[in-house]
Design a protein around this motif. Structure first.
Motif, PDB file in Angstrom:
ATOM      1  N   GLU A   1      -2.887   8.696   5.800  1.00 32.16           N
ATOM      2  CA  GLU A   1      -4.111   8.168   5.071  1.00 32.16           C
ATOM      3  C   GLU A   1      -3.739   7.268   3.751  1.00 32.16           C
ATOM      4  O   GLU A   1      -2.638   7.615   3.132  1.00 32.16           O
ATOM      5  CB  GLU A   1      -5.005   9.517   4.366  1.00 32.16           C
ATOM      6  CG  GLU A   1      -4.437  10.287   3.605  1.00 32.16           C
ATOM      7  CD  GLU A   1      -5.229  11.378   2.879  1.00 32.16           C
ATOM      8  OE1 GLU A   1      -6.231  11.407   3.295  1.00 32.16           O
ATOM      9  OE2 GLU A   1      -4.906  11.858   2.098  1.00 32.16           O
ATOM     10  N   LEU A   2      -4.831   6.415   3.710  1.00 36.98           N
ATOM     11  CA  LEU A   2      -4.366   5.355   2.565  1.00 36.98           C
ATOM     12  C   LEU A   2      -4.639   6.008   1.200  1.00 36.98           C
ATOM     13  O   LEU A   2      -5.622   6.578   0.929  1.00 36.98           O
ATOM     14  CB  LEU A   2      -5.289   4.061   2.908  1.00 36.98           C
ATOM     15  CG  LEU A   2      -5.170   3.251   1.791  1.00 36.98           C
ATOM     16  CD1 LEU A   2      -3.797   2.428   1.783  1.00 36.98           C
ATOM     17  CD2 LEU A   2      -6.211   2.011   1.910  1.00 36.98           C
ATOM     18  N   VAL A   3      -3.543   5.768   0.153  1.00 36.77           N
ATOM     19  CA  VAL A   3      -3.784   6.400  -1.038  1.00 36.77           C
ATOM     20  C   VAL A   3      -4.350   5.051  -2.058  1.00 36.77           C
ATOM     21  O   VAL A   3      -5.110   5.420  -2.851  1.00 36.77           O
ATOM     22  CB  VAL A   3      -2.278   6.996  -1.659  1.00 36.77           C
ATOM     23  CG1 VAL A   3      -2.629   7.356  -3.058  1.00 36.77           C
ATOM     24  CG2 VAL A   3      -2.059   8.174  -0.642  1.00 36.77           C
TER      25      VAL A   3
ATOM     26  N   GLY B   1       0.868  -1.211  -0.038  1.00 36.14           N
ATOM     27  CA  GLY B   1      -0.103   0.077   0.146  1.00 36.14           C
ATOM     28  C   GLY B   1       0.810   1.342   0.048  1.00 36.14           C
ATOM     29  O   GLY B   1       2.038   1.149   0.493  1.00 36.14           O
ATOM     30  N   TRP B   2       0.393   2.306  -0.490  1.00 33.44           N
ATOM     31  CA  TRP B   2       0.882   3.664  -0.430  1.00 33.44           C
ATOM     32  C   TRP B   2       0.093   4.450   0.406  1.00 33.44           C
ATOM     33  O   TRP B   2      -1.109   4.501   0.172  1.00 33.44           O
ATOM     34  CB  TRP B   2       1.069   4.363  -1.609  1.00 33.44           C
ATOM     35  CG  TRP B   2       2.104   3.808  -2.439  1.00 33.44           C
ATOM     36  CD1 TRP B   2       1.988   2.831  -3.831  1.00 33.44           C
ATOM     37  CD2 TRP B   2       3.360   4.373  -2.440  1.00 33.44           C
ATOM     38  NE1 TRP B   2       3.356   2.732  -4.224  1.00 33.44           N
ATOM     39  CE2 TRP B   2       4.200   3.432  -3.343  1.00 33.44           C
ATOM     40  CE3 TRP B   2       4.178   5.188  -1.812  1.00 33.44           C
ATOM     41  CZ2 TRP B   2       5.469   3.856  -3.868  1.00 33.44           C
ATOM     42  CZ3 TRP B   2       5.571   5.402  -2.187  1.00 33.44           C
ATOM     43  CH2 TRP B   2       6.087   4.732  -2.940  1.00 33.44           C
ATOM     44  N   TYR B   3       0.485   5.157   1.624  1.00 31.81           N
ATOM     45  CA  TYR B   3      -0.114   5.985   2.214  1.00 31.81           C
ATOM     46  C   TYR B   3       0.695   7.449   2.304  1.00 31.81           C
ATOM     47  O   TYR B   3       1.519   7.504   1.555  1.00 31.81           O
ATOM     48  CB  TYR B   3       0.027   5.697   3.787  1.00 31.81           C
ATOM     49  CG  TYR B   3      -0.912   4.470   4.200  1.00 31.81           C
ATOM     50  CD1 TYR B   3      -0.481   3.146   3.965  1.00 31.81           C
ATOM     51  CD2 TYR B   3      -1.992   4.739   4.945  1.00 31.81           C
ATOM     52  CE1 TYR B   3      -1.438   2.065   4.596  1.00 31.81           C
ATOM     53  CE2 TYR B   3      -2.871   3.878   5.470  1.00 31.81           C
ATOM     54  CZ  TYR B   3      -2.587   2.302   5.270  1.00 31.81           C
ATOM     55  OH  TYR B   3      -3.388   1.474   5.571  1.00 31.81           O
ATOM     56  N   ARG B   4       0.008   8.328   2.655  1.00 30.10           N
ATOM     57  CA  ARG B   4       0.483   9.826   2.727  1.00 30.10           C
ATOM     58  C   ARG B   4       0.011  10.463   3.980  1.00 30.10           C
ATOM     59  O   ARG B   4      -0.851  10.216   4.590  1.00 30.10           O
ATOM     60  CB  ARG B   4       0.170  10.491   1.403  1.00 30.10           C
ATOM     61  CG  ARG B   4      -1.311  10.818   1.318  1.00 30.10           C
ATOM     62  CD  ARG B   4      -1.427  11.516   0.083  1.00 30.10           C
ATOM     63  NE  ARG B   4      -3.008  11.813  -0.108  1.00 30.10           N
ATOM     64  CZ  ARG B   4      -3.485  12.584  -1.214  1.00 30.10           C
ATOM     65  NH1 ARG B   4      -2.890  12.603  -2.252  1.00 30.10           N
ATOM     66  NH2 ARG B   4      -4.723  12.712  -1.147  1.00 30.10           N
TER      67      ARG B   4
ATOM     68  N   TYR C   1       4.409   7.161   2.048  1.00 30.93           N
ATOM     69  CA  TYR C   1       4.952   6.118   2.507  1.00 30.93           C
ATOM     70  C   TYR C   1       4.461   4.981   1.793  1.00 30.93           C
ATOM     71  O   TYR C   1       3.392   4.735   1.636  1.00 30.93           O
ATOM     72  CB  TYR C   1       4.831   5.888   3.928  1.00 30.93           C
ATOM     73  CG  TYR C   1       5.118   7.032   4.762  1.00 30.93           C
ATOM     74  CD1 TYR C   1       4.381   8.079   5.182  1.00 30.93           C
ATOM     75  CD2 TYR C   1       6.420   7.029   5.478  1.00 30.93           C
ATOM     76  CE1 TYR C   1       4.741   9.253   5.958  1.00 30.93           C
ATOM     77  CE2 TYR C   1       6.904   8.195   6.383  1.00 30.93           C
ATOM     78  CZ  TYR C   1       5.978   9.271   6.472  1.00 30.93           C
ATOM     79  OH  TYR C   1       6.425  10.323   7.310  1.00 30.93           O
ATOM     80  N   CYS C   2       5.394   3.653   1.791  1.00 25.02           N
ATOM     81  CA  CYS C   2       4.877   2.648   1.370  1.00 25.02           C
ATOM     82  C   CYS C   2       4.942   1.486   2.612  1.00 25.02           C
ATOM     83  O   CYS C   2       5.547   1.777   3.375  1.00 25.02           O
ATOM     84  CB  CYS C   2       5.667   1.959   0.119  1.00 25.02           C
ATOM     85  SG  CYS C   2       7.426   1.205   0.893  1.00 25.02           S
ATOM     86  N   ASN C   3       3.827   0.582   2.436  1.00 29.48           N
ATOM     87  CA  ASN C   3       3.548  -0.095   3.593  1.00 29.48           C
ATOM     88  C   ASN C   3       3.262  -1.607   3.059  1.00 29.48           C
ATOM     89  O   ASN C   3       2.824  -1.764   1.965  1.00 29.48           O
ATOM     90  CB  ASN C   3       2.388   0.321   4.487  1.00 29.48           C
ATOM     91  CG  ASN C   3       1.739  -0.581   5.515  1.00 29.48           C
ATOM     92  OD1 ASN C   3       0.639  -0.759   5.577  1.00 29.48           O
ATOM     93  ND2 ASN C   3       2.606  -1.229   6.300  1.00 29.48           N
ATOM     94  N   ALA C   4       4.154  -2.741   3.444  1.00 27.73           N
ATOM     95  CA  ALA C   4       4.025  -3.914   3.038  1.00 27.73           C
ATOM     96  C   ALA C   4       3.175  -4.507   4.265  1.00 27.73           C
ATOM     97  O   ALA C   4       3.344  -4.351   5.337  1.00 27.73           O
ATOM     98  CB  ALA C   4       5.236  -4.690   2.866  1.00 27.73           C
TER      99      ALA C   4
END
Length: 129
Positions: free
Chosen positions: A46-48, A35-38, A95-98
């Protein structure tokens, strides 16, 4: 050692485009949804966008739908976020999230040290004329 390294953050003009990258190492990238968040100053993270482990299913926040494309290359252990028609409100640290189980809340606190839930250090995107 698990690492997620984002890159591609820039100072861009409204209406412009950019592509963010997140290079992963230290875990089996192809087994993780991404996922990408910002996070903008003073706001929650927040989730993008999200993408499943094999890349077959993607999802987007309403705020970026139609302007963003998330993709991944499991051979390169990298996930991408292409953003078009940039707006000043896109300004944030990205930010990327795994996540091993593919669980991505609409807002999420970045917490280090949780097995199966990894974060990068972020890359700054600023959209301004």
């Amino acid at each position: 050692q698990v690492q997620l390294v984002e890159s591609g953050g820039v100072l861009a003009q409204p209406g412009g485009s950019l592509t963010l990258s997140c290079a992963a190492s230290g875990f089996t990238f192809s087994s993780y949804a991404m996922g990408w968040y910002r996070q903008a100053p003073g706001k929650e993270c927040e989730l993008v966008a999200t993408i499943t482990s094999a890349g077959g299913i993607t999802s987007y926040a309403d705020s970026v739908k139609g302007r963003c494309t998330i993709s991944r290359d499991n051979a390169k252990n990298t996930v991408y976020l292409q953003m078009n028609s940039l707006k000043p409100e896109d300004t944030a640290v990205y930010y990327c999230n795994a996540h091993r189980r593919g669980i991505f809340a609409s807002t999420k606190k970045r917490v280090a040290g949780i097995p199966g839930d990894y974060w990068g250090q972020g890359t700054q995107v600023t959209v301004s004329s």
